[in-house]
Motif scaffolding. Structure first.
Motif, PDB file in Angstrom:
ATOM      1  N   UNK A  73       0.825  -1.213   0.000  1.00  0.00           N
ATOM      2  CA  UNK A  73       0.000   0.000   0.000  1.00  0.00           C
ATOM      3  C   UNK A  73       0.858   1.260   0.000  1.00  0.00           C
ATOM      4  N   UNK A  74       1.983   1.208   0.690  1.00  0.00           N
ATOM      5  CA  UNK A  74       2.852   2.382   0.756  1.00  0.00           C
ATOM      6  C   UNK A  74       3.518   2.689  -0.578  1.00  0.00           C
ATOM      7  N   UNK A  75       4.158   1.676  -1.187  1.00  0.00           N
ATOM      8  CA  UNK A  75       4.851   1.941  -2.456  1.00  0.00           C
ATOM      9  C   UNK A  75       3.846   2.285  -3.551  1.00  0.00           C
ATOM     10  N   UNK A  76       2.662   1.665  -3.500  1.00  0.00           N
ATOM     11  CA  UNK A  76       1.638   1.990  -4.480  1.00  0.00           C
ATOM     12  C   UNK A  76       1.154   3.419  -4.352  1.00  0.00           C
ATOM     13  N   UNK A  77       0.894   3.849  -3.129  1.00  0.00           N
ATOM     14  CA  UNK A  77       0.417   5.211  -2.901  1.00  0.00           C
ATOM     15  C   UNK A  77       1.490   6.260  -3.163  1.00  0.00           C
ATOM     16  N   UNK A  78       2.725   5.951  -2.803  1.00  0.00           N
ATOM     17  CA  UNK A  78       3.824   6.897  -3.065  1.00  0.00           C
ATOM     18  C   UNK A  78       4.016   7.082  -4.564  1.00  0.00           C
ATOM     19  N   UNK A  79       3.933   5.976  -5.306  1.00  0.00           N
ATOM     20  CA  UNK A  79       4.054   6.052  -6.766  1.00  0.00           C
ATOM     21  C   UNK A  79       2.903   6.854  -7.362  1.00  0.00           C
ATOM     22  N   UNK A  80       1.696   6.574  -6.907  1.00  0.00           N
ATOM     23  CA  UNK A  80       0.523   7.312  -7.392  1.00  0.00           C
ATOM     24  C   UNK A  80       0.639   8.792  -7.054  1.00  0.00           C
ATOM     25  N   UNK A  81       1.015   9.092  -5.818  1.00  0.00           N
ATOM     26  CA  UNK A  81       1.127  10.484  -5.383  1.00  0.00           C
ATOM     27  C   UNK A  81       2.133  11.251  -6.236  1.00  0.00           C
ATOM     28  N   UNK A  82       3.267  10.609  -6.508  1.00  0.00           N
ATOM     29  CA  UNK A  82       4.295  11.256  -7.324  1.00  0.00           C
ATOM     30  C   UNK A  82       3.787  11.497  -8.744  1.00  0.00           C
ATOM     31  N   UNK A  83       3.072  10.517  -9.291  1.00  0.00           N
ATOM     32  CA  UNK A  83       2.533  10.661 -10.639  1.00  0.00           C
ATOM     33  C   UNK A  83       1.552  11.814 -10.742  1.00  0.00           C
TER      34      UNK A  83
ATOM     35  N   UNK B  12      -7.317  10.156  -1.723  1.00  0.00           N
ATOM     36  CA  UNK B  12      -6.540   9.166  -2.482  1.00  0.00           C
ATOM     37  C   UNK B  12      -5.939   8.116  -1.558  1.00  0.00           C
ATOM     38  N   UNK B  13      -5.477   8.555  -0.391  1.00  0.00           N
ATOM     39  CA  UNK B  13      -4.879   7.621   0.554  1.00  0.00           C
ATOM     40  C   UNK B  13      -5.849   6.551   1.000  1.00  0.00           C
ATOM     41  N   UNK B  14      -7.058   6.947   1.362  1.00  0.00           N
ATOM     42  CA  UNK B  14      -8.057   5.981   1.831  1.00  0.00           C
ATOM     43  C   UNK B  14      -8.494   5.052   0.699  1.00  0.00           C
ATOM     44  N   UNK B  15      -8.894   5.628  -0.424  1.00  0.00           N
ATOM     45  CA  UNK B  15      -9.429   4.828  -1.532  1.00  0.00           C
ATOM     46  C   UNK B  15      -8.386   3.861  -2.073  1.00  0.00           C
ATOM     47  N   UNK B  16      -7.188   4.374  -2.349  1.00  0.00           N
ATOM     48  CA  UNK B  16      -6.170   3.531  -2.970  1.00  0.00           C
ATOM     49  C   UNK B  16      -5.630   2.496  -1.996  1.00  0.00           C
ATOM     50  N   UNK B  17      -5.589   2.811  -0.705  1.00  0.00           N
ATOM     51  CA  UNK B  17      -5.130   1.836   0.286  1.00  0.00           C
ATOM     52  C   UNK B  17      -6.109   0.672   0.393  1.00  0.00           C
ATOM     53  N   UNK B  18      -7.402   0.970   0.442  1.00  0.00           N
ATOM     54  CA  UNK B  18      -8.409  -0.092   0.489  1.00  0.00           C
ATOM     55  C   UNK B  18      -8.310  -0.973  -0.759  1.00  0.00           C
ATOM     56  N   UNK B  19      -8.160  -0.339  -1.915  1.00  0.00           N
ATOM     57  CA  UNK B  19      -8.054  -1.088  -3.172  1.00  0.00           C
ATOM     58  C   UNK B  19      -6.818  -1.976  -3.185  1.00  0.00           C
ATOM     59  N   UNK B  20      -5.682  -1.429  -2.786  1.00  0.00           N
ATOM     60  CA  UNK B  20      -4.436  -2.199  -2.797  1.00  0.00           C
ATOM     61  C   UNK B  20      -4.462  -3.338  -1.774  1.00  0.00           C
ATOM     62  N   UNK B  21      -5.107  -3.124  -0.637  1.00  0.00           N
ATOM     63  CA  UNK B  21      -5.239  -4.199   0.354  1.00  0.00           C
ATOM     64  C   UNK B  21      -6.021  -5.371  -0.230  1.00  0.00           C
ATOM     65  N   UNK B  22      -7.098  -5.060  -0.950  1.00  0.00           N
ATOM     66  CA  UNK B  22      -7.905  -6.114  -1.564  1.00  0.00           C
ATOM     67  C   UNK B  22      -7.118  -6.845  -2.657  1.00  0.00           C
ATOM     68  N   UNK B  23      -6.360  -6.074  -3.437  1.00  0.00           N
ATOM     69  CA  UNK B  23      -5.536  -6.696  -4.481  1.00  0.00           C
ATOM     70  C   UNK B  23      -4.499  -7.614  -3.863  1.00  0.00           C
ATOM     71  N   UNK B  24      -3.841  -7.144  -2.809  1.00  0.00           N
ATOM     72  CA  UNK B  24      -2.815  -7.961  -2.161  1.00  0.00           C
ATOM     73  C   UNK B  24      -3.411  -9.252  -1.609  1.00  0.00           C
TER      74      UNK B  24
END
Length: 301
Positions: free
Chosen positions: A57-67, A152-164
Motif C-alpha cells: 500500500x505504501x509503495x503503491x500510494x507513493x508512486x501514485x502520489x508522485x505521478x 486518495x490515501x483511503x481509496x487507494x489503500x483499500x483497493x491495494x489491500x484487496x488486491x494484495x
C-alpha cells in the motif's frame, strides 16, 4: 484560492510554541525514516504478511502520489506574500496532492484494516487528521492538497489491500504485472523523470514479492531449536528472549545492509533517470527478497 489563502492565514495566526511542537510531531511521524523503520520491522520480524501488505500500500500510494504531483505540477504556498511556511526543508517537489498526508493516511489506514481494533481505528483517524492539518498549519500545502491526500490515501489503500489479499491467496502474480504495466503506460502521460525514478519502488516491490513468495519463503514465526528445559515457565521465557534477540539481529542486519546497498548504488551509478530507476528497483527488491534470503543464509529464520 482566496479561501485557501485565508485558511492558511488563520492557522498562521493561532500559532504558538505548544501548537508548533504538536504539529511538528505529527508531520515528522510520517516521514521516511519513521515509516521505513516500522514497516521494515513489521515485515522482517513481526508478521511477514502484514508487512508485505503495508509495504504494498505504501509503495503503491507513493508512486501514485508522485505521478499526480508531476502531472499537475501545482506550486506550493511557500513564498506567497503573507505566508510564513515552516519546516520547508522537507517540503520538496510539487504541492498537489500532499505526500505527507497521503503517506500517513496509507500507513494508518492499512494498520486499521489489518488489525481491526476499535482503539487503533480511532487512533488512526486522529493521526491522519493531525498530519493533514499539520501540513496546512506549517503552510507548506494548500488545503485542497491535504483533502485529496486523504481521499486518495483511503481509496487507494483499500483497493491495494484487496488486491494484495487476492494475489497472496490465489498466487495469481500476473495481476501485479498488469498493475506494473498500467503504471508504465502512465509514464507517457505524466512525462516526468521523478515519476520514473519513484516507479522503481513499485517495480522492486513486485519483483521482490514474487521471488520471495515463490523461492525464499522466510518466516517471522519463531521456532525454537529443540532446547531441553525442566520448567515450562523457564522454557517460555527463554523462547521469548531468543525471539527478541533474533528479531533485533534481523532488524539491524537488514537496515545496515539495506543502507549499504542504497548508498553504494548511489555512489556507483550515475545520476541519470534510468540509473535512478534501477537503483530504486534494486533497493526495494533487496529489502523484499535479498534481506530475507540473508536471514536464511545466517540461520536467522
Amino acid at each position: 484560492m482566496d479561501i485557501q489563502l485565508s485558511i492558511l492565514q488563520f492557522f498562521q495566526e493561532i500559532r504558538s510554541p505548544l501548537l508548533n511542537s504538536i504539529f511538528l510531531i505529527f508531520t515528522i511521524s510520517t516521514e521516511v525514516p519513521v515509516i521505513i523503520g516500522f514497516t521494515a520491522y513489521m515485515y522482517w520480524c513481526l508478521n511477514k504478511k502484514y508487512g508485505q501488505k503495508m509495504l504494498f500500500t505504501l509503495v503503491g500510494n507513493i508512486t501514485l502520489n508522485t505521478g499526480v504531483k508531476e502531472f499537475f505540477r501545482a506550486p506550493r504556498p511557500i513564498g506567497i506574500k503573507g505566508i510564513d511556511s515552516m519546516r520547508v526543508s522537507t517540503a520538496t517537489g510539487y504541492s498537489f496532492p500532499s505526500g505527507h498526508t497521503q503517506t500517513a493516511t496509507t500507513f494508518w489506514t492499512s494498520l486499521a484494516i489489518i488489525f481491526k481494533k476499535s482503539w487503533l481505528t480511532i487512533l488512526s483517524i486522529i493521526v491522519i487528521l493531525g498530519v493533514g492539518i499539520s501540513r496546512i498549519y506549517l503552510a507548506v500545502h494548500w488545503p485542497i492538497d491535504v483533502l485529496f491526500g486523504w481521499i486518495l490515501g483511503v481509496i487507494f489503500t483499500i483497493l491495494l489491500c484487496k488486491i494484495f489479499d487476492y494475489v497472496d491467496s490465489t498466487k495469481k502474480y500476473w495481476i501485479l504485472i498488469i498493475l506494473l504495466v498500467v503504471f508504465i503506460l502512465s509514464i507517457f502521460i505524466v512525462n516526468s523523470n521523478e515519476y520514473i525514478k519513484i516507479f522503481g519502488l513499485l517495480t522492486g516491490y513486485v519483483l521482490g514479492y514474487i521471488v520471495e513468495d515463490k523461492f525464499i519463503q522466510f518466516k517471522t514465526d519463531y521456532i525454537p531449536k529443540g532446547k531441553i528445559q525442566f520448567s515450562k515457565n523457564i522454557k517460555l521465557n527463554t523462547h521469548k528472549s531468543d525471539k527478541i534477540k533474533r528479531d533485533i539481529t534481523r532488524f539491524l542486519i537488514g537496515l545496515i545492509t539495506l543502507g549499504l546497498v542504497y548508498f553504494g548504488l548511489k555512489y556507483i551509478l550515475p545520476n541519470d533517470v534510468i540509473f535512478n530507476y534501477i537503483r530504486y528497483t534494486v533497493v526495494v527488491f533487496y529489502a523484499m527478497a535479498g534481506v530475507p534470503f540473508m536471514f536464511q543464509l545466517l540461520n536467522l529464520d
